[in-house]
Design an enzyme around this catalytic site. Structure first.
Site, PDB file in Angstrom:
ATOM      1  N   HIS A 135     -29.785  52.298 -23.179  1.00 34.07           N
ATOM      2  CA  HIS A 135     -29.712  51.423 -21.999  1.00 34.07           C
ATOM      3  C   HIS A 135     -30.004  49.958 -22.291  1.00 34.07           C
ATOM      4  O   HIS A 135     -29.921  49.126 -21.388  1.00 34.07           O
ATOM      5  CB  HIS A 135     -30.690  51.891 -20.916  1.00 34.07           C
ATOM      6  CG  HIS A 135     -30.371  53.232 -20.334  1.00 34.07           C
ATOM      7  ND1 HIS A 135     -29.145  53.531 -19.789  1.00 34.07           N
ATOM      8  CD2 HIS A 135     -31.121  54.357 -20.213  1.00 34.07           C
ATOM      9  CE1 HIS A 135     -29.164  54.795 -19.352  1.00 34.07           C
ATOM     10  NE2 HIS A 135     -30.343  55.316 -19.598  1.00 34.07           N
ATOM     11  N   ASP A 170     -26.703  62.529 -23.126  1.00 36.08           N
ATOM     12  CA  ASP A 170     -27.877  62.249 -22.291  1.00 36.08           C
ATOM     13  C   ASP A 170     -27.430  62.308 -20.817  1.00 36.08           C
ATOM     14  O   ASP A 170     -26.259  62.052 -20.517  1.00 36.08           O
ATOM     15  CB  ASP A 170     -28.370  60.842 -22.635  1.00 36.08           C
ATOM     16  CG  ASP A 170     -29.708  60.473 -22.008  1.00 36.08           C
ATOM     17  OD1 ASP A 170     -30.710  60.439 -22.739  1.00 36.08           O
ATOM     18  OD2 ASP A 170     -29.741  60.185 -20.790  1.00 36.08           O
TER      19      ASP A 170
HETATM   20 ZN   LIG Z   1     -31.457  59.760 -20.023  1.00 32.12          ZN
END
Ligand SMILES: [Zn+2]
Length: 377
Positions: A135, A170
């Site tokens: 991220h 993920d």
């Molecule tokens: Zn995650």
């Protein structure tokens, strides 16, 4: 079959915990290491343990801006200001803590080490359980991530002239990686994640497919709440088999967050780690080097077990009988443990089937209509 497999870890990575109220737990990698070590799964022909070095500033600047790296370094030393906050440093999901720079640089160094081992031929597969910080943006921290180790690894491999497949399972969209390579065709990104309608970061829709030269090289597969093993694998095969065969990468970077597993406190999918085994076996079937990383995973016991299992598969150590021996007492706190590292199968309700199937079919249809033709499929 034997592969040259490197497990990348150092106890140094266990020295910089995130604040106790933050769900991101840096002890997971060390726990995976201890279990594998105890069970003798880090020894044997072709298997090595490798300690990482921190990524240096020059390497980090290939992905992140100098201004951002300086702000991170300052925050790590206790100095932070409003400008840092604008860059996400000190937000609720990216808290400021001592050693945050050092931890992140070492996690990046570990993924870069994996990339180097693959480039030199020293490893066919490498696993950095401290990696997967997908991220982080060039100038913004997000979702517990400050520096993007997987983005850096893809970049390093691409700079060495390799065609890179980045694949991320993920539960959260791999926004930091997907958008970094959004206009490039030498790094294909495929992200399977819970729908942005119900989960952070709120992006990663199926119609986000890249732009310019990169159009068709960003593939997003958002999944509805309650997605279960069999439909996940069916979707995974339908999307990845044609696209990966056609792209024919030189190397695969694989982010294996464990927050898709049922019981994760931050997300809403309903998978077991048996799906991870199936996914890894599909990727191994392409017979390309694989750099595998950790990622999210907030049920710590289930995450540690899933990653230990993933190592046994990717390193070619999977032997169900041997796994069941010698496990006693190691993972007993884990709720869904049924012996070995594998989860028991989970029942699927008819309500789940009725809600999940149509949503996924619409996503597959969109990708087949909008992405496949760009690759002549
Ligand atoms: Zn995650």
């Amino acid at each position: 079959m034997s592969r040259k497999a490197a497990f990348i870890h150092s106890t140094e990575l266990e020295k910089y915990p995130y604040p106790p109220d933050c769900p991101f737990n840096t002890s997971r990698a060390g726990q995976v290491h201890r279990i594998l070590h105890t069970m003798g799964l880090l020894f044997g022909p072709g298997i090595s343990e490798v300690a990482p070095e921190p990524a240096d500033r020059i390497s980090l600047k290939k992905f992140h801006t100098a201004r951002y790296l300086q702000a991170l370094k300052n925050a790590s030393n206790g100095k932070f200001d409003i400008e840092a906050l604008y860059m996400g440093i000190g937000s609720s999901d990216c808290p400021v803590f001592k050693g945050m720079y050092e931890y992140s640089a070492l996690a990046c160094g570990a993924s870069l080490k994996g990339a180097e081992l693959i480039l030199s031929g020293a490893a066919d597969v490498a696993f950095n359980p401290s990696g997967g910080l997908h991220h982080a943006f060039p100038e913004k921290a997000g979702g517990f991530c400050y520096m993007n180790d997987v983005g850096l690894a893809c970049l390093h491999l691409a700079e060495a002239g390799k065609k890179v497949l980045y694949i991320d399972i993920d539960v959260h969209f791999a926004d930091g990686v997907a958008y970094f390579f959004y206009d490039r065709k030498d790094v294909m990104t495929i992200s399977f994640h819970e729908s942005p309608r119900t989960l952070f970061p709120g992006t990663g829709f199926e119609h986000e497919i890249g732009e310019g030269e990169g159009k068709g090289y960003c593939i997003n597969v958002p999944l509805p709440i309650g997605t279960y093993d069999s439909i996940y694998m069916e979707t995974f095969r339908k999307i990845t088999l044609p696209l990966i065969s056609n792209f024919n990468p030189d190397v695969i970077v694989f982010e294996l967050g464990a927050d898709t597993l049922a019981g994760d406190p931050l997300a809403h999918l309903h998978l077991t780690n048996n799906t991870y085994v199936d996914v890894i076996n599909i990727l191994l079937g392409f017979k390309k080097p694989i750099l595998m990383t950790g990622g999210g995973g907030y049920n710590i016991e289930n995450t540690v077990r899933a990653w230990a299992l993933a190592w046994t598969i990717i390193a070619g150590l999977d032997d169900g009988h041997r796994m069941d021996l010698g496990m006693g007492g190691i993972m007993l706190q884990s709720t869904d443990w049924q012996g070995g590292f594998r989860d028991r199968e989970l029942a699927v309700s008819s309500h789940q089937q009725q809600t999940v199937k149509p949503a996924i079919e619409a996503v597959i249809k969109s990708i087949k209509e909008n992405v496949f033709p760009l690759h002549g499929l």
